[in-house]
Design a protein around this motif. Structure first.
Motif, PDB file in Angstrom:
ATOM      1  N   ILE A 226      11.135 -88.615  35.692  1.00 28.86           N
ATOM      2  CA  ILE A 226      11.990 -87.907  36.642  1.00 28.86           C
ATOM      3  C   ILE A 226      11.821 -88.544  38.022  1.00 28.86           C
ATOM      4  O   ILE A 226      10.699 -88.646  38.533  1.00 28.86           O
ATOM      5  N   CYS A 227      12.910 -88.983  38.624  1.00 28.92           N
ATOM      6  CA  CYS A 227      12.798 -89.633  39.926  1.00 28.92           C
ATOM      7  C   CYS A 227      12.299 -88.621  40.957  1.00 28.92           C
ATOM      8  O   CYS A 227      12.482 -87.410  40.802  1.00 28.92           O
ATOM      9  N   ARG A 228      11.672 -89.116  41.985  1.00 29.56           N
ATOM     10  CA  ARG A 228      11.065 -88.233  42.988  1.00 29.56           C
ATOM     11  C   ARG A 228      12.104 -87.332  43.648  1.00 29.56           C
ATOM     12  O   ARG A 228      11.836 -86.161  43.919  1.00 29.56           O
ATOM     13  N   THR A 229      13.308 -87.858  43.878  1.00 32.01           N
ATOM     14  CA  THR A 229      14.359 -87.046  44.499  1.00 32.01           C
ATOM     15  C   THR A 229      14.668 -85.813  43.657  1.00 32.01           C
ATOM     16  O   THR A 229      14.755 -84.693  44.167  1.00 32.01           O
TER      17      THR A 229
ATOM     18  N   ARG B  73      13.882 -81.891  44.266  1.00 34.10           N
ATOM     19  CA  ARG B  73      15.055 -81.001  44.236  1.00 34.10           C
ATOM     20  C   ARG B  73      14.785 -79.812  43.313  1.00 34.10           C
ATOM     21  O   ARG B  73      15.142 -78.676  43.635  1.00 34.10           O
ATOM     22  N   TYR B  74      14.145 -80.060  42.181  1.00 39.17           N
ATOM     23  CA  TYR B  74      13.795 -78.962  41.282  1.00 39.17           C
ATOM     24  C   TYR B  74      12.810 -78.013  41.970  1.00 39.17           C
ATOM     25  O   TYR B  74      12.916 -76.791  41.827  1.00 39.17           O
ATOM     26  N   LYS B  75      11.876 -78.580  42.706  1.00 37.23           N
ATOM     27  CA  LYS B  75      10.920 -77.746  43.434  1.00 37.23           C
ATOM     28  C   LYS B  75      11.646 -76.832  44.419  1.00 37.23           C
ATOM     29  O   LYS B  75      11.394 -75.610  44.464  1.00 37.23           O
ATOM     30  N   ASP B  76      12.561 -77.391  45.197  1.00 36.70           N
ATOM     31  CA  ASP B  76      13.310 -76.593  46.168  1.00 36.70           C
ATOM     32  C   ASP B  76      14.132 -75.503  45.482  1.00 36.70           C
ATOM     33  O   ASP B  76      14.314 -74.410  46.032  1.00 36.70           O
TER      34      ASP B  76
END
Length: 300
Positions: A83-86, A90-93
């Motif tokens: 999973i790319c860092r972006t 985004r999932y975290k947010d």
């Protein structure tokens, strides 16, 4: 989105005497699902979720929402490190935004679903990312603890932050409990992780998940919920009296009889779960043999 069947279901549980009602796992983002999952991705969910919070509170029960991402089975990646860092951030947010929406809707708090191989569980148990969220246990649990701290900060000190978690490694199970407690969590809801609990002592009279909860209970100062094949009030009361957990979660018993709690506390016999090999309730509640029998008896 919430529809009338959700409202009717959760009203029945709250009216049925449950002290804490945790609304079913709701996705923080719209992703491919093989089931009709409630989604908290946008503010459009708030009016419907408020109806659920209101109907639960009407009967003086505490109301939480279980928030989750199903995980890699709904994503294009095969491993967490792909999973790319972006997207990862985004999932975290999305988890934080979903918690805020639940708060606006009037819920008492949220429960992270970090068990049963869901996304947060996959991160904790399997992440081999090369950044600060993978490799060592401290890195693998970092996403989780940052989420707890951020939601605590954004949603307020009075919001309940519960965590449903599990791990086949008892060592990491206990370390996760420690991390949740240190991050400011309020409630530990112990279930299973990506594998079964082994090495349950011979003669232990309850489900292996209850044994895992008892280990967490002996270690943590936070309240601990246990779950797993608790079908009768006598079983639940014995677990509490033996100090194995501070609260019990009753799933299938409540599906078979939404008034399980009230009837049990009143000394009545709830309509029992028949322990079908495949739970028909999840296909259609009307197909559940126990629920169907209860409906037939009411008609008579």
């Amino acid at each position: 989105m919430v529809h009338q069947s959700h409202i009717d279901r959760y009203e029945a549980y709250a009216k049925g005497g449950a002290g804490l009602v945790i609304v079913e796992a709701c996705s923080v983002l719209r992703m491919p699902e093989n089931r009709d999952t409630l989604c908290l991705e946008s503010d459009g969910c708030i009016p419907g979720m408020k109806l659920l919070a209101d109907v639960i509170h009407r009967y003086s029960a505490v109301a939480l929402v279980q928030i989750m991402l199903t995980g890699l089975s709904t994503m294009k990646e095969n491993r967490i490190d792909e999973i790319c860092r972006t997207d990862f951030l985004r999932y975290k947010d999305a988890f934080v935004s979903a918690a805020l929406r639940c708060r606006v809707a009037g819920f008492n708090g949220i429960e992270f679903h970090a068990a049963h191989g869901m996304y947060l569980d996959e991160v904790i148990e399997t992440s081999e990312r090369m950044d600060e969220y993978g490799g060592s246990f401290e890195n693998r649990v970092r996403l989780f603890t940052e989420l707890i701290a951020e939601i605590r900060e954004r949603c307020g000190k009075d919001v309940i932050v519960a965590v449903r978690f599990g791990n086949p490694s008892y060592e990491e199970l206990l370390k996760t409990a420690d991390a949740v407690q240190a991050a400011g969590g309020d409630l530990l809801d112990v279930s299973s992780g990506m594998g079964r609990y082994l090495d349950v002592p011979s003669g232990f009279p309850y489900d292996g998940k209850v044994y895992a909860a008892s280990l967490v209970k002996a270690r943590a100062s936070l309240p601990v919920i246990c779950v797993g094949n608790i079908f009768t009030g006598d079983e639940g009361e014995a677990i509490l009296k033996e100090g194995l957990a501070g609260m019990i979660a009753v799933g299938r018993g409540s599906l078979a009889d939404p008034a399980w709690a009230r009837k049990t506390l009143a000394g009545e016999s709830p309509n029992p779960c028949l322990r079908c090999k495949n739970c028909m309730w999840y296909m259609d509640g009307a197909l559940c043999p126990a629920r169907r029998r209860e409906n037939e008896e009411q008609r008579l």
